[in-house]
Design a protein around this motif. Sequence first.
Motif, PDB file in Angstrom:
ATOM      1  N   ARG A 110     -23.363 -38.352  21.455  1.00  0.00           N
ATOM      2  CA  ARG A 110     -24.642 -39.063  21.495  1.00  0.00           C
ATOM      3  C   ARG A 110     -25.059 -39.553  20.116  1.00  0.00           C
ATOM      4  O   ARG A 110     -25.782 -40.543  19.994  1.00  0.00           O
ATOM      5  CB  ARG A 110     -25.739 -38.153  22.049  1.00  0.00           C
ATOM      6  CG  ARG A 110     -25.727 -37.990  23.539  1.00  0.00           C
ATOM      7  CD  ARG A 110     -27.073 -37.538  24.042  1.00  0.00           C
ATOM      8  NE  ARG A 110     -27.553 -36.345  23.358  1.00  0.00           N
ATOM      9  CZ  ARG A 110     -28.809 -35.918  23.412  1.00  0.00           C
ATOM     10  NH1 ARG A 110     -29.702 -36.613  24.095  1.00  0.00           N
ATOM     11  NH2 ARG A 110     -29.176 -34.820  22.783  1.00  0.00           N
ATOM     12  N   VAL A 149     -24.858 -39.245  27.327  1.00  0.00           N
ATOM     13  CA  VAL A 149     -26.256 -39.482  27.705  1.00  0.00           C
ATOM     14  C   VAL A 149     -26.490 -39.093  29.159  1.00  0.00           C
ATOM     15  O   VAL A 149     -27.483 -38.428  29.494  1.00  0.00           O
ATOM     16  CB  VAL A 149     -26.637 -40.961  27.465  1.00  0.00           C
ATOM     17  CG1 VAL A 149     -28.035 -41.244  27.994  1.00  0.00           C
ATOM     18  CG2 VAL A 149     -26.554 -41.298  25.986  1.00  0.00           C
ATOM     19  N   GLN A 199     -29.243 -46.463  32.678  1.00  0.00           N
ATOM     20  CA  GLN A 199     -28.159 -46.219  31.722  1.00  0.00           C
ATOM     21  C   GLN A 199     -26.933 -47.060  32.048  1.00  0.00           C
ATOM     22  O   GLN A 199     -26.216 -47.504  31.139  1.00  0.00           O
ATOM     23  CB  GLN A 199     -27.789 -44.728  31.720  1.00  0.00           C
ATOM     24  CG  GLN A 199     -26.901 -44.315  30.578  1.00  0.00           C
ATOM     25  CD  GLN A 199     -27.529 -44.587  29.217  1.00  0.00           C
ATOM     26  OE1 GLN A 199     -28.725 -44.388  29.042  1.00  0.00           O
ATOM     27  NE2 GLN A 199     -26.729 -45.028  28.258  1.00  0.00           N
TER      28      GLN A 199
END
Length: 297
Positions: A110, A149, A199
């Motif tokens: 991340r 994520v 996302q």
Amino acid sequence: MSSVLYDVPGPRAIARNRILGALTIVVVLGIVGFFVWRLAVTGQFTAQKWSAFTYTNVWVQIGEATMRTIAAFLVAAVGALALGFVLAIGRLSDHAWVRWPFTAVIEVFRAIPVLVFMFLLYYGFPVIGIRMEPYWAVVIALVCYNGSVLAEVIRAGVESLPRGQSEAGYAVGLRKAGVMRLVLLPQAIRAMMPVVIAQLVVTLKDTALGFVITYPELLFYAKYIGAQPSVGSPIIPATIVIGAIYITLCLLLSFVANLVEKRLRRSPRGEVASAVQPLQQGATDTSLIVAQRGSAT
């Protein structure tokens, strides 16, 4: 008259909100009109600027670039979802020796920007003797970042469920894997579906970063067309056309995701969660627990 969340506005508040709404619309239209005026003044709407898009070959190449964008996105999306589930399950483990390595991988993935990851894969790996095609550099970078994520999204979705859900699953004789698969994940997926969709849209748009490492996707071709002086260097028209294609792809992705969400809501697995719902609401009837254990066996 009042609501739990807010007071119902009175006549003055309603009039004020209408005035503010009208002013906002006027300001937005003014900004849009200013940009349209500047485009017209600088000749961005002339026939010469848009002449490149009158050629069939240009649209064929745009179609090929679109397919390359979709090819990178589909593989990256599937890989990110798979990696996200694996990392999330590892992060939710009760064993510290399993949980901490998965946590470290999530935090590292991340923390690295997608573009830096692509640079490392495409330009850095050849230094150590590993050469990678631009396509795989784009896909792997997107999988690692978006998978990490999504792992946090899945973990948060599972942990946000009431504790009674898992306790009810254990009460009817399920093991941890069964509780996760039959009770927690079906509910968590429904709750976190909007975040997953968002996302995936980010993943689709991040494929545009591939032009930096010469992956011939949509943005790469838009830059190529915009730099052609023979057709008036139509960088703005090319950006408008490619932007419209990206918007269309994102809308199609949202439409498909909404269909999947509606189908999940009608899934028979929802009956498992509803079967244990009374326990989550505080029911402590021993006969109910015994009956559910008997049905499980």
